[in-house]
Structures are given as structure tokens and as C-alpha cells.
Design a protein around this motif. Structure first.
Motif, PDB file in Angstrom:
ATOM      1  N   UNK A   9       6.791 -14.615  -9.277  1.00  0.00           N
ATOM      2  CA  UNK A   9       5.934 -13.706  -8.529  1.00  0.00           C
ATOM      3  C   UNK A   9       4.699 -14.412  -8.006  1.00  0.00           C
ATOM      4  N   UNK A  10       4.246 -13.962  -6.833  1.00  0.00           N
ATOM      5  CA  UNK A  10       3.038 -14.506  -6.214  1.00  0.00           C
ATOM      6  C   UNK A  10       2.766 -13.820  -4.900  1.00  0.00           C
ATOM      7  N   UNK A  11       1.876 -14.406  -4.124  1.00  0.00           N
ATOM      8  CA  UNK A  11       1.602 -13.913  -2.778  1.00  0.00           C
ATOM      9  C   UNK A  11       2.707 -14.364  -1.851  1.00  0.00           C
ATOM     10  N   UNK A  12       2.972 -13.591  -0.814  1.00  0.00           N
ATOM     11  CA  UNK A  12       3.884 -14.029   0.230  1.00  0.00           C
ATOM     12  C   UNK A  12       3.354 -15.332   0.820  1.00  0.00           C
ATOM     13  N   UNK A  13       4.220 -16.284   1.051  1.00  0.00           N
ATOM     14  CA  UNK A  13       3.807 -17.577   1.586  1.00  0.00           C
ATOM     15  C   UNK A  13       3.672 -18.656   0.526  1.00  0.00           C
ATOM     16  N   UNK A  48       2.172  -9.146  -1.744  1.00  0.00           N
ATOM     17  CA  UNK A  48       2.813  -9.510  -2.995  1.00  0.00           C
ATOM     18  C   UNK A  48       4.311  -9.689  -2.782  1.00  0.00           C
ATOM     19  N   UNK A  49       4.866 -10.589  -3.525  1.00  0.00           N
ATOM     20  CA  UNK A  49       6.297 -10.865  -3.458  1.00  0.00           C
ATOM     21  C   UNK A  49       6.761 -11.285  -4.847  1.00  0.00           C
ATOM     22  N   UNK A  50       7.955 -10.875  -5.207  1.00  0.00           N
ATOM     23  CA  UNK A  50       8.531 -11.357  -6.453  1.00  0.00           C
ATOM     24  C   UNK A  50      10.045 -11.313  -6.336  1.00  0.00           C
ATOM     25  N   UNK A  51      10.678 -12.048  -7.195  1.00  0.00           N
ATOM     26  CA  UNK A  51      12.130 -11.987  -7.254  1.00  0.00           C
ATOM     27  C   UNK A  51      12.564 -12.128  -8.699  1.00  0.00           C
ATOM     28  N   UNK A  52      13.706 -11.566  -8.976  1.00  0.00           N
ATOM     29  CA  UNK A  52      14.313 -11.626 -10.298  1.00  0.00           C
ATOM     30  C   UNK A  52      15.543 -12.511 -10.209  1.00  0.00           C
ATOM     31  N   UNK A  53      15.635 -13.463 -11.113  1.00  0.00           N
ATOM     32  CA  UNK A  53      16.778 -14.372 -11.154  1.00  0.00           C
ATOM     33  C   UNK A  53      17.373 -14.323 -12.549  1.00  0.00           C
ATOM     34  N   UNK A  54      18.663 -14.094 -12.613  1.00  0.00           N
ATOM     35  CA  UNK A  54      19.359 -14.155 -13.891  1.00  0.00           C
ATOM     36  C   UNK A  54      20.375 -15.282 -13.805  1.00  0.00           C
ATOM     37  N   UNK A  55      20.377 -16.124 -14.826  1.00  0.00           N
ATOM     38  CA  UNK A  55      21.321 -17.230 -14.932  1.00  0.00           C
ATOM     39  C   UNK A  55      21.998 -17.074 -16.291  1.00  0.00           C
ATOM     40  N   UNK A  56      23.322 -16.958 -16.280  1.00  0.00           N
ATOM     41  CA  UNK A  56      24.022 -16.658 -17.518  1.00  0.00           C
ATOM     42  C   UNK A  56      25.416 -17.275 -17.530  1.00  0.00           C
TER      43      UNK A  56
END
Length: 183
Positions: A9-13, A48-56
Motif C-alpha cells: 500500500x502507498x500513494x498512487x505513483x 491511495x492505492x493498495x493491492x493484495x497478493x497471495x502466494x501459496x
């Protein structure tokens, strides 16, 4: 690594989305199941921007993360919002160049990395702070190889950005090395 649930997560850019995409593609290259779920604020650059990443190694039932194993917070609002998402003994990576809040939880492991400063000082490129944070993540998790991260970089950005590969490889190394220096 059984199941990593990562919130970036963070600011766009700040390269939060590309950081997540690179993580997801890297996981694929290492024969894992992956998911990547982006979330944008009302503005793109600067919002604001965020992404969710799942690695399994197992099938992933949902891309939504309500309990993260790792949070990468590139700014204050990210820390404030996502610190509570971490599981007990989870890992919080904080870009201390832009985060002046102190994490409240005592049951998590916190790594403060001045990624924005290191990007300018050691890489001569302010745009690679996200890759410095990714390098720190790689050092902590030891679950994905730098080689596969660089392959994933080309997948995300395309061959036209291959000239940026060495700068990003350096940024990964800076993130790893910084943690070695402070441990």
C-alpha cells in the motif's frame, strides 16, 4: 512458505501495483498459486492505492485478504490502515522515509527501511523505492528468487523497459543489503 498473504500500500505513483504484480508473477514462476487484487482510491497518481497478493502452494479460495502475513506500507495512511490487518507475528515493512507514525502493535515484527532515501542515494533513481522494499521482502521471506523477480519485472513492464533491469536489480540488492546492515 505455505501461504503468504501480502498487502502492498502507498500513494498512487509509488509503484505499489507494479510491486504486487511482480510478486504475483514471481510466485507463478516458482510454481505457486497466486492472486493479485488491486484497489485504487478516487485519484490515481497521488491518491491511495493498495493491492493484495497471495502466494501459496495450495489453491487460493479468495483474493481478498483480511489477515495478512506481510504488509508493505509506503506511507503513513498505509501504516494506519493496514497495520491492524497483520496476523500475530506478522511482518510490517515500513518506508521510514515517508512514514513518521510509530506502529502501535507489539506482537508483530517491524522493519523500517528508508526506501525513498536509499533510492536516491544508492540507486540515483527515486522511482525504485518500491523495488528496494521488494528486496527487503525477499531477504525476510526467502521464498522467491531475485532471478524470478527480474523475469517478472520484464513480464510486467515488457521488453521495452529491459534497459531499466540493471537499476531495478540494484534496488533489490540495496533492500536486501540494508536489512543485513541493520540486523
Amino acid at each position: 512458505m505455505e501461504n503468504q498473504r501480502i498487502i502492498c500500500s502507498g500513494f498512487g505513483g509509488q509503484g505499489v501495483m507494479s510491486l504486487g504484480q511482480i510478486l504475483a508473477y514471481s510466485g507463478l514462476l516458482e510454481d505457486n498459486e497466486v492472486s493479485w487484487l488491486p484497489s485504487y482510491g478516487p485519484e490515481m497518481r497521488g491518491g491511495t492505492a493498495n493491492c493484495s497478493v497471495t502466494i501459496s502452494k495450495n489453491k487460493i479460495a479468495s483474493p481478498i485478504i483480511d489477515k495478512a502475513t506481510i504488509v508493505i506500507a509506503m506511507n503513513n495512511p498505509s501504516l494506519i490502515k493496514f497495520e491492524e490487518y497483520l496476523i500475530k507475528d506478522g511482518v510490517l515493512l515500513v518506508n521510514s522515509s515517508l512514514v513518521n507514525e510509530i506502529p502501535k502493535r507489539k506482537d508483530i515484527k517491524v522493519y523500517s527501511i528508508p526506501a525513498s532515501e536509499l533510492a536516491v542515494e544508492r540507486c540515483k533513481n527515486p522511482k525504485v523505492a518500491n523495488m528496494i522494499m521488494l528486496g527487503a521482502y525477499l531477504k525476510i521471506s526467502e521464498s522467491i528468487s531475485s532471478e524470478n523477480v527480474l523475469k517478472a519485472f520484464l513480464k510486467v513492464f515488457g521488453e521495452s523497459k529491459a534497459n531499466l533491469l540493471s537499476t531495478n536489480e540494484r534496488a533489490l540488492a540495496v533492500g536486501r543489503k540494508y536489512l543485513e546492515e541493520v540486523e
